[in-house]
Design a protein around this motif. Structure first.
Motif, PDB file in Angstrom:
ATOM      1  N   SER A   1      -4.143   3.588 -13.484  1.00 55.78           N
ATOM      2  CA  SER A   1      -4.756   3.164 -12.223  1.00 55.78           C
ATOM      3  C   SER A   1      -3.844   3.506 -11.053  1.00 55.78           C
ATOM      4  O   SER A   1      -2.639   3.277 -11.103  1.00 55.78           O
ATOM      5  N   GLY A   2      -4.453   4.032 -10.003  1.00 54.42           N
ATOM      6  CA  GLY A   2      -3.689   4.309  -8.788  1.00 54.42           C
ATOM      7  C   GLY A   2      -3.622   3.097  -7.874  1.00 54.42           C
ATOM      8  O   GLY A   2      -3.066   3.163  -6.779  1.00 54.42           O
ATOM      9  N   GLY A   3      -4.207   1.963  -8.323  1.00 57.40           N
ATOM     10  CA  GLY A   3      -4.160   0.747  -7.521  1.00 57.40           C
ATOM     11  C   GLY A   3      -5.105   0.827  -6.334  1.00 57.40           C
ATOM     12  O   GLY A   3      -6.033   1.638  -6.289  1.00 57.40           O
ATOM     13  N   PHE A   4      -4.877  -0.055  -5.363  1.00 56.81           N
ATOM     14  CA  PHE A   4      -5.737  -0.154  -4.184  1.00 56.81           C
ATOM     15  C   PHE A   4      -7.208  -0.246  -4.622  1.00 56.81           C
ATOM     16  O   PHE A   4      -7.535  -1.078  -5.442  1.00 56.81           O
ATOM     17  N   ASP A   5      -8.072   0.646  -4.108  1.00 54.79           N
ATOM     18  CA  ASP A   5      -9.497   0.541  -4.461  1.00 54.79           C
ATOM     19  C   ASP A   5      -9.876   1.495  -5.603  1.00 54.79           C
ATOM     20  O   ASP A   5     -10.998   2.012  -5.638  1.00 54.79           O
TER      21      ASP A   5
END
Ligand SMILES: Cc1cc2nc3c(=O)[nH]c(=O)nc-3n(C[C@H](O)[C@H](O)[C@H](O)COP(=O)(O)OP(=O)(O)OC[C@H]3O[C@@H](n4cnc5c(N)ncnc54)[C@H](O)[C@@H]3O)c2cc1C
Length: 307
Positions: A53-57
């Protein structure tokens, strides 16, 4: 292979981008009610070790089994042929593809027994496939997903420039998981002004945000567009004095369009600084959005023509 309907159609033809995305099998570990409308489903599964996951949204596409089937079965997870094979399945057997947000991914080393991934589903009734599936999810159920194999991928849309002096956000309940994940990753000192629209008082979830973040909750019943616009227009907060805000908007497509118009036309925000995504559209299922995207007439996430 990305999250939204139009991107899914695009991705089916541009599968080389698949190096960034791949299929995963998730198994339901547990569920937890978070608020009136939210159900957190925590997934595990061996393949999660390769999920980045790249995080954020960060979003992903879920494939949910049709009614009557316990687990998702896809005819192919081959990068070159899955889309055609999936579309060619008889309607009653075809898993339903839906876009969701990675609320959090936890590595085993970070306190979880094994890698875990949370998705917060809005329960909006028993007749829509994803909402129904989530409402009935039990431990052990397996589904398929297309998600990131690398953290830097184009399904992370929140990309503020270094020059931004404030973050302004609008999210409805479907985008609240994304907004919450964004807020908890912003460094302290970030000026934040946010408007969150939810259908019920109990959906005002506790959020972790930079100190001083100014958040307005709008509890709306049904179409809350006018309530949202009215809240935006009566804003007198200090964070709204920013000169170079980065604006992130996500939720029901018509409301997103209206809020974008507000920021660009009424507040003179540079339209290149506004990242906006229709997460769903009133009256249209994700199949309908996908069909429109495929026919090249999607109202798309870029309602620029309305401005
Ligand atoms: C990038 C992205 C990330 C998303 N992340 C999340 C997330 O983390 N959590 C989440 O819950 N949703 C999220 N969504 C929205 C979700 O994909 C849609 O709400 C989807 O339509 C739900 O599928 P369904 O099968 O329940 O309903 P569908 O079969 O797609 O739609 C059936 C009917 O329900 C209506 N409808 C759809 N969603 C809602 C709703 N929330 N409230 C009321 N009516 C609705 C539609 O207009 C349609 O009339 C995301 C969407 C995108 C594009």
């Amino acid at each position: 292979m990305t999250a939204t309907a139009s991107e899914a159609a695009e991705a089916a033809e541009a599968v080389p981008a698949a190096a960034h995305f791949r299929f995963f099998e998730f198994e339901v570990l547990r569920t937890r009610r978070l608020g009136h409308s939210f159900l957190r489903v925590t997934f595990g599964g061996e393949s999660l070790k390769d999920f980045r996951s790249g995080g954020f949204d960060q979003s992903l596409s879920l494939f949910l089994p049709p009614e009557g089937q316990e687990h998702t079965v896809l005819p192919s997870t081959d990068e070159d042929s899955w889309f055609g094979a999936w579309r060619g399945m008889p309607d009653e057997e075809r898993p339903v593809m839906r876009s969701y947000t990675v609320r959090e991914q936890r590595r085993a080393a970070e306190g979880a027994d094994a890698d875990e991934l949370d998705i917060d589903f809005v329960l909006h009734g028993d007749t829509s496939p994803a909402s129904r599936w989530a409402g009935r999810a039990v431990t052990g159920r397996r589904i398929m997903a297309i998600g990131p194999a690398v953290a830097e991928n184009k399904s992370v849309r929140f990309q503020p420039p270094a020059t931004a002096d404030a973050i302004w956000m609008y999210a409805d309940e479907t985008a609240l998981p994304a907004a919450a994940a964004i807020l908890e990753r912003l460094p302290d000192g970030t000026a934040v002004r946010a408007w969150f629209e939810v259908p019920h008082e109990d959906d005002r979830l506790a959020l972790s945000a930079p100190a001083g973040a100014e958040i307005t909750w709008i509890v709306s019943e049904g179409d809350g567009r006018e309530q949202v616009l009215s809240a935006l227009r009566s804003d007198e907060s200090s964070a709204s004095a920013a000169e170079a805000p980065y604006v992130w908007l996500a939720g029901e497509a018509g409301t997103v369009r209206a809020t974008r118009r507000h920021f660009v036309q009424e507040r003179s925000v540079d339209r290149r600084s506004v990242r906006f995504t229709g997460y769903w559209r009133l009256g249209a299922s994700e199949e309908q959005l996908l069909a429109e995207a495929y026919a090249g007439k999607a109202p798309s996430e870029d309602p620029t023509s309305d401005l």
